[in-house]
Design an enzyme around this catalytic site. Structure first.
Site, short mmCIF file in Angstrom:
data_model
loop_
_atom_site.label_atom_id
_atom_site.label_comp_id
_atom_site.label_asym_id
_atom_site.label_seq_id
_atom_site.Cartn_x
_atom_site.Cartn_y
_atom_site.Cartn_z
N LYS A 58 87.00 8.06 80.64
CA LYS A 58 87.56 6.94 79.86
C LYS A 58 89.07 7.10 79.71
O LYS A 58 89.82 6.13 79.72
CB LYS A 58 86.90 6.82 78.48
CG LYS A 58 85.80 5.78 78.43
CD LYS A 58 84.51 6.15 79.07
CE LYS A 58 84.21 5.78 80.46
NZ LYS A 58 83.02 6.38 81.04
N GLY A 188 77.65 5.68 96.90
CA GLY A 188 76.89 5.29 95.71
C GLY A 188 77.67 4.33 94.82
O GLY A 188 78.71 4.68 94.27
N GLY A 282 73.86 10.10 91.99
CA GLY A 282 72.93 10.40 90.91
C GLY A 282 73.04 11.86 90.47
O GLY A 282 73.82 12.63 91.03
N ASP A 323 69.56 14.97 79.17
CA ASP A 323 69.47 14.74 80.62
C ASP A 323 68.40 15.58 81.31
O ASP A 323 68.02 15.26 82.44
CB ASP A 323 70.81 15.07 81.29
CG ASP A 323 71.82 13.94 81.17
OD1 ASP A 323 71.56 12.98 80.41
OD2 ASP A 323 72.88 14.03 81.83
N ALA A 331 74.60 9.84 77.37
CA ALA A 331 74.94 10.75 76.27
C ALA A 331 74.30 10.28 74.96
O ALA A 331 73.74 11.08 74.21
CB ALA A 331 76.46 10.83 76.12
N HIS A 455 86.73 -15.89 63.50
CA HIS A 455 87.45 -16.68 64.49
C HIS A 455 88.93 -16.40 64.34
O HIS A 455 89.44 -16.41 63.22
CB HIS A 455 87.18 -18.17 64.29
CG HIS A 455 88.00 -19.01 65.22
ND1 HIS A 455 87.67 -19.18 66.54
CD2 HIS A 455 89.16 -19.70 65.00
CE1 HIS A 455 88.59 -19.96 67.11
NE2 HIS A 455 89.49 -20.28 66.20
P1 NAD Z 1 73.50 6.26 89.66
O1 NAD Z 1 72.07 6.55 89.70
O2 NAD Z 1 74.07 5.37 88.60
O3 NAD Z 1 73.96 5.62 91.06
C1 NAD Z 1 73.78 6.26 92.31
C2 NAD Z 1 73.81 5.22 93.42
O4 NAD Z 1 73.88 5.91 94.66
C3 NAD Z 1 72.58 4.34 93.47
O5 NAD Z 1 72.97 2.98 93.48
C4 NAD Z 1 71.90 4.75 94.79
O6 NAD Z 1 71.24 3.69 95.41
C5 NAD Z 1 73.08 5.23 95.60
N1 NAD Z 1 72.73 6.18 96.67
C6 NAD Z 1 71.89 7.24 96.59
N2 NAD Z 1 71.87 7.91 97.77
C7 NAD Z 1 72.72 7.26 98.61
C8 NAD Z 1 73.15 7.47 99.96
N3 NAD Z 1 72.70 8.49 100.69
N4 NAD Z 1 74.05 6.60 100.51
C9 NAD Z 1 74.53 5.56 99.76
N5 NAD Z 1 74.15 5.32 98.49
C10 NAD Z 1 73.27 6.16 97.91
O7 NAD Z 1 74.20 7.70 89.67
P2 NAD Z 1 75.70 8.13 89.33
O8 NAD Z 1 76.64 7.00 89.44
O9 NAD Z 1 75.93 9.35 90.17
O10 NAD Z 1 75.58 8.55 87.81
C11 NAD Z 1 74.73 9.63 87.44
C12 NAD Z 1 74.22 9.47 86.04
O11 NAD Z 1 75.26 9.59 85.10
C13 NAD Z 1 73.54 8.14 85.84
O12 NAD Z 1 72.27 8.35 85.29
C14 NAD Z 1 74.42 7.42 84.87
O13 NAD Z 1 73.69 6.64 83.96
C15 NAD Z 1 75.18 8.54 84.16
N6 NAD Z 1 76.53 8.06 83.80
C16 NAD Z 1 76.64 7.11 82.83
C17 NAD Z 1 77.88 6.59 82.54
C18 NAD Z 1 78.00 5.53 81.50
O14 NAD Z 1 77.10 5.40 80.69
N7 NAD Z 1 79.05 4.73 81.50
C19 NAD Z 1 79.01 7.00 83.24
C20 NAD Z 1 78.84 7.95 84.24
C21 NAD Z 1 77.60 8.46 84.51
#
Ligand code: NAD
Length: 478
Positions: A58, A188, A282, A323, A331, A455
């Site tokens: 952030k 991703g 992920g 997690d 979080a 407003h």
């Molecule tokens: P994510 O699960 O949000 O997204 C991963 C993406 O990668 C998916 O869309 C998937 O289809 C894609 N993918 C997987 N394998 C692939 C490949 N070989 N080639 C291309 N695309 C592929 O995971 P993330 O972005 O790594 O985040 C991890 C975790 O951290 C999540 O659970 C998320 O909720 C959490 N997180 C949350 C926040 C927030 O709340 N703002 C911020 C950062 C992370």
């Protein structure tokens, strides 16, 4: 000889530190163990969220948003300047200072609440004994009447794109680039890919996001995902869908290093050459080494600790939260589980309502939601009404030059009870909580429509969307 505690918490991330502090508030003798070290090599509490996740990202999103606005928004206000520059070292230094403030803040909270912190790697043994290998190589043994496992998660590494911390990185590396990469590829288009891709795009990198799935942001409401995709495209963030990466090759040396990324999409095999590659496919539960033989705690096929709806592992006095167990890796979900388990241990009611956990993606525009999407309601055969309202018709949003996006309220067709709220636009990370509150109190769209909203404020978009459910929005044709 082991030291006895009422509660021993393994992990001082969002879930673990909430559990530890709440248990201490309730009069229990608590220890909390964490192995993580900060950038300065010293122990740093707060987990992924504070060290390398929510808070630092952030900080960087805000720096990059200010820089982007100079080039894309200031002109509208009649503000001009010469030669905007970003000093990456200063920006990253600001982020590091914020991280230090917050990780140090947890240490202070532990002290204030008399939670004993141990720094090292903890392993649960049979009989609720926790062995800690401390950073100075000494070992201590703690015995907990209750043990709470809050070990968190790690980035998933692809076998063909191993992290080297320099050219191929995860979220940690992408927060510490020393200069703006000219070309950045992201594997991703999930939460991390979109947020960190946005940071470097706004600072001037050419960013290409490769997403294996054919649909963009399939977890979000389809209309929200479509509107967000349109805005990202306008910003020049290239998102290739149905693009499955199969290989990477790092070539060159030092500053000349490049990565050739091979992927297959509808047109066949392609290659993309970039300076940096962020892998954001992920995260997985960080349970490796946390359980000794014979504890009785079970792991599922994804390496997550198996728990019931109260975060109990089935082994007397052993709980797991955050997690490293089922449910969204957020979080704030971990916060709530930590508090709930501490209260359950104290004999109080403790519960987390998974139906009202908000989701936020901190892109520009922001994306947020709570509850069911239209697609889910249709699939489940639930009759519903939808009301939506655009930011472009809201005085405050237009005065801020932030007209993109909308709010959509979904309510049951017969009872009017709010079933979901989906938002894309400015500050929706805050506005989504109107939906959370309404749903938590089993409120209706009519309840929300009858609540007086200030407003001019962005919250009026939520108000108008709730009114639109019964076709009585004032500021648009229904
Ligand atoms: P994510 O699960 O949000 O997204 C991963 C993406 O990668 C998916 O869309 C998937 O289809 C894609 N993918 C997987 N394998 C692939 C490949 N070989 N080639 C291309 N695309 C592929 O995971 P993330 O972005 O790594 O985040 C991890 C975790 O951290 C999540 O659970 C998320 O909720 C959490 N997180 C949350 C926040 C927030 O709340 N703002 C911020 C950062 C992370």
């Amino acid at each position: 000889m082991s030291e006895n505690y009422d509660v021993v918490v393994i992990g001082a991330g969002p879930a673990g530190y909430h559990a530890a502090i709440r248990a201490a508030q309730l009069g229990m003798k608590v220890a909390c163990i964490d192995a993580a070290l900060g950038k300065d090599g010293k122990p740093a509490l707060g987990g992924t969220c504070l060290r390398v996740g929510c808070i630092p990202s952030k900080a960087m999103l805000d720096s990059s948003r200010q820089f982007w606005n100079m080039g894309h928004l200031f002109g509208d206000h009649g503000i001009s300047f010469k030669d905007a520059k970003i000093d990456v070292e200063t920006m990253v230094g600001r982020k590091d200072k914020i991280v230090k403030q917050f990780t140090g803040g947890i240490a202070m909270l532990f002290k204030a609440n008399k939670v004993t912190a141990y720094y090292g790697f903890a392993q649960l043994q049979p009989g609720n004994v926790v062995k800690v290998k401390q950073h100075d190589d000494t070992e201590v043994e703690l015995k907990g009447t209750n043990v709470i496992l809050a070990a968190g998660s790690d980035s998933i590494e692809l076998p063909f794109a191993k992290f080297d911390g320099q050219t191929i990185v995860d979220n940690v590396g992408a927060l510490d680039f020393t200069e703006v990469p000219k070309r950045l590829a992201v594997i991703g288009a999930g939460v991390i890919g979109l947020e960190l891709g946005s940071v470097w795009k706004r600072l001037g990198a050419e960013v290409t996001i490769l997403e294996a799935l054919p649909d963009f942001l399939a977890v979000a409401d389809a209309e929200v995902a479509k509107a967000a995709a349109k805005e990202f495209k306008k910003q020049g963030l290239e998102i290739k869908l149905g693009a499955k990466v199969s290989a990477t090759e790092v070539t060159g040396k030092g500053k000349k290093q490049e990565v050739v990324v091979t992927y297959t999409d509808a047109s066949g095999e392609q290659t993309l050459t970039v300076d940096k590659l962020l892998v954001a496919v992920g995260r997985r539960a960080a349970t490796k080494g946390v359980l000794a033989e014979g504890t009785g705690v079970q792991l599922n096929e994804r390496g997550q600790i198996v728990v019931d709806e109260h975060c109990h592992t089935g082994v007397d006095g052993v709980w797991a939260i955050g997690d490293c167990v089922r449910g969204p890796m957020l979080a704030h979900k971990g916060f709530e589980e930590g508090i709930a388990v501490a209260e359950l241990i104290a004999g109080l009611p403790g519960h987390v309502n998974f139906d009202t956990i908000p989701w936020v993606i901190y892109t520009e525009p922001e994306i947020a939601w709570v509850g069911k999407t239209e697609q889910q309601l249709k699939a489940e055969g639930v009759p519903y009404k939808a009301g939506s309202f655009p930011f472009a018709a809201n005085g405050r949003a237009v005065a801020m030059s932030e007209p993109a996006g909308f709010v959509k309220v979904l309510a049951h067709a017969e009872t009017d009870r709010v079933l979901g709220m989906h938002l894309v636009g400015v500050n929706v990370s805050e506005l989504v909580h109107e939906g959370v509150l309404t749903m938590e109190f089993s409120g209706s769209a009519d309840d929300l429509a009858r609540i007086c909203h200030a407003h001019p404020s962005l919250s009026e978009v939520v108000h108008d969307a709730a009114m639109a459910v019964s076709k009585r929005a004032i500021h648009k044709a229904n």
